[in-house]
Enzyme design. Structure first.
Site, PDB file in Angstrom:
ATOM      1  CB  CYS A  74      -0.762  -0.197   1.276  1.00 16.24           C
ATOM      2  SG  CYS A  74      -2.632   0.820   0.934  1.00 16.24           S
ATOM      3  CG  HIS A 104      -3.958  -3.887   2.830  1.00 19.60           C
ATOM      4  ND1 HIS A 104      -2.685  -3.303   3.679  1.00 19.60           N
ATOM      5  CD2 HIS A 104      -4.312  -2.771   2.172  1.00 19.60           C
ATOM      6  CE1 HIS A 104      -2.828  -2.076   3.944  1.00 19.60           C
ATOM      7  NE2 HIS A 104      -3.929  -1.652   3.000  1.00 19.60           N
ATOM      8  CD  GLU A 116      -1.234  -6.397   5.022  1.00 23.43           C
ATOM      9  OE1 GLU A 116      -1.134  -6.413   3.907  1.00 23.43           O
ATOM     10  OE2 GLU A 116      -1.421  -5.112   5.419  1.00 23.43           O
TER      11      GLU A 116
HETATM   12  N1  GLN Z   1      -2.098   6.514   2.773  1.00 22.24           N
HETATM   13  C1  GLN Z   1      -2.213   5.758   1.535  1.00 22.24           C
HETATM   14  C2  GLN Z   1      -3.586   6.020   0.805  1.00 22.24           C
HETATM   15  O1  GLN Z   1      -4.568   6.547   1.342  1.00 22.24           O
HETATM   16  C3  GLN Z   1      -1.917   4.355   1.776  1.00 22.24           C
HETATM   17  C4  GLN Z   1      -2.778   3.647   2.682  1.00 22.24           C
HETATM   18  C5  GLN Z   1      -2.287   2.348   3.118  1.00 22.24           C
HETATM   19  O2  GLN Z   1      -0.819   2.187   3.299  1.00 22.24           O
HETATM   20  N2  GLN Z   1      -3.343   1.739   3.941  1.00 22.24           N
HETATM   21  O3  GLN Z   1      -3.565   5.676  -0.424  1.00 22.24           O
END
Ligand code: GLN
Length: 533
Positions: free
Chosen positions: A384, A510, A512
């Site tokens: 992310c 994600h 994970e």
């Molecule tokens: N802050 C980033 C976004 O909103 C990444 C979010 C995250 O890592 N879950 O896109």
């Protein structure tokens, strides 16, 4: 059809005793005996969900396939059971009050005074029964967050009391988890806190059916008998939960002591042969007998609280076991990484992972980490925000887009290589408004990611507002950072790779959240393999 059975898990003496692990372990054993089981978590705070909580407050925010931002215990449930949870599996006091207040405004209670009892407790009971409705489950295990005696958990406890009365003792049982501390000065394990805690529960009208005692040392039969006598619980229903080296050992410990048998007997359900738990035991054997060992640097900004990266840590345990590899994950504060110390700081690792996150704090250290890994051919996994940092770094140092950034951090950047998603532009509310939950992704066959998944279509979970800016798609692709995973509906880039690198993968989703004991996540498995080398 038999009635759905409800098991409640409450906690006493202190918080953090591991109700989630006990719930998940019991669920695992019941599942292994052929029952369909689900777990629900009731959280006593007033946030509607933990999505608006800083990870320092409550650990990681776990995301379900259906896009709910939930308590991290749901992660344990999925990792143990290998079955997805959903929005209904996590309810907070905030959500309960929100529904009741919405109903009040609609006039559903017209003329009546709306009160904690019966209106809030009715709503709690409705939410509990909702999970059990629809013939999907034989047994619903509901974990009550907090500790018995807290003001916040009272309505939940009262709801359990009412349900026990309504559904009957065989259909509704209560497991109370407490602590038996060991006093080294006298060399004794003390049961008084447990006795007090059970009294506290009794005051609310609930007699626990089973007691699980968390303890550092084995408890002898005398102690268990004493607890049974003073807490009015069958001797067999006093179970110890002694500290173990891995949470995945807990189901085996509970099986040895017959927690599942006791529960089934109390619910009047048949007890057939012991479940062999073959795959589970194989996993444990591999976990405990590694043939390789690696060190991974996890670069993030919430590292003081490892619970903030719970699912990532667990994914390494699953993928480590599969690869028969012991993984030492070192948490590195991204704010501590600078141009001057990056080599020193990262040179000892077999691979680095840049963690998800929000906001500008520590971002430079994450970008430097991506640069270091790219230039030194060290396996890199960006998740992310971690992927976004890899994109920013590549834009600045390979494409020479000076000052390239994410508009989350610098909205005036000349090169917004990571930008707010179109549908996010009109969003003002913070709660539940990100791009959340499962989305499809089509994978390029010519990629490391494909080698890992061995399929071209996947569904992965998301939690973000910003995204790879497709305006620069060709710039990146032509210079060697290739988008290899695309959401077919929106064209959004979900995965980037550097094919010329040993293993350099960034994912907007994600992985994970969907790694389990039985199904370790393919990308983690592949990353660990690359780190072993
Ligand atoms: N802050 C980033 C976004 O909103 C990444 C979010 C995250 O890592 N879950 O896109």
């Amino acid at each position: 059809m038999t009635d759905v059975k409800y098991v409640f898990v409450t906690g006493g003496v202190t918080s953090s005793l591991g109700k989630g692990i006990i719930s998940a372990s019991l669920a695992k054993l019941l599942q292994a005996r052929g029952y369909s089981v689900t777990i629900q978590k009731l959280d006593p705070y007033i946030n509607v969900d933990p999505g608006t909580l800083n990870p320092y407050e409550h650990g990681e925010c776990y995301v379900t396939l259906d896009g709910a931002e939930t308590d991290l215990d749901l992660g344990h449930y999925e990792r143990f059971l290998n079955v997805p949870t959903s929005q209904a599996n996590n309810v907070t006091t905030g959500r309960i009050y929100q529904s009741v207040i919405n109903k009040e405004r609609k006039g559903d209670y017209l003329g009546k005074t709306v009160q904690v009892i019966p209106h809030i407790t009715d709503e709690i009971k409705r939410r509990i029964k909702l999970v059990g409705s629809g013939d999907k489950f034989d047994i619903v295990i509901t974990e009550i967050g907090g500790t018995v005696g807290d003001i916040e958990s009272l309505p939940y406890i009262e709801s359990v009391r009412q349900l026990k009365w309504e559904l009957g003792a065989q259909n509704c049982i209560v497991i109370h988890l407490t602590l038996v501390p060991y006093l080294s000065s006298t060399g004794e394990s003390k049961t008084k806190p447990t006795q007090h805690s059970v009294k506290e529960l009794l005051e609310t009208g609930i007699q626990p059916d089973v007691l699980v005692l968390r303890t550092e040392r084995h408890l002898n039969e005398d102690i268990k008998r004493k607890v049974a006598l003073f807490c009015n619980v069958e001797e067999k229903a006093v179970i110890e939960s002694v500290d173990v080296s891995t949470i995945y050992e807990v189901p085996i410990k509970m099986l040895e002591q017959g927690l599942d048998r006791t529960v089934l007997k109390k619910m009047g359900l048949p007890i057939e042969t012991e479940p062999p738990l073959t795959e589970w035991r194989e996993f444990l054997t591999k976990l405990k007998n590694p043939k390789h060992s690696i060190k991974i640097g996890l670069v993030g900004k919430y590292v003081e609280l490892p619970d903030a990266y719970k699912s990532i840590a667990e994914s390494f345990i699953h993928s480590g076991a599969l690869n028969e590899c012991a993984i030492d994950v070192e948490y590195i504060h991204s704010e501590e990484i600078t141009e001057n110390n990056v080599t020193d700081r990262l040179s000892g690792f077999n691979g680095v992972l840049v963690a998800p996150g929000f906001g500008s704090r520590g971002i430079d250290g994450k970008i430097l980490t991506a640069k270091y890994a790219r230039e030194n051919n060290i396996p890199f996994f960006g998740i992310c925000l971690g992927m976004q940092c890899a994109v920013i770094e590549f834009a600045r140092n390979v494409l020479h887009f000076e000052g390239a950034h994410s508009t989350e951090i610098n909205h005036k950047t000349k090169y917004p290589v990571i930008d707010l998603m179109e549908e996010q532009k009109s969003v003002i509310d913070k709660g539940g408004t990100m791009r959340l939950g499962g989305y499809r992704c089509i994978i390029d066959k010519n990629s490391k990611t494909f080698e890992a998944y061995r399929k071209t279509e996947i569904i992965e979970r998301h939690r973000h507002r910003y995204e790879f800016n497709n305006k620069y798609y060709d710039d990146f692709k032509n210079r060697g950072m290739v988008p290899v995973g695309i959401n077919p509906e929106s064209g959004l880039v979900e995965i980037i790779e550097i094919p010329d690198h040993k293993w350099f993968v960034g994912v907007q989703f994600h992985p994970e959240y969907s790694s389990t004991v039985i199904n370790p996540h393919p990308l983690f498995v592949s990353f660990v393999k690359a780190c072993i080398g």
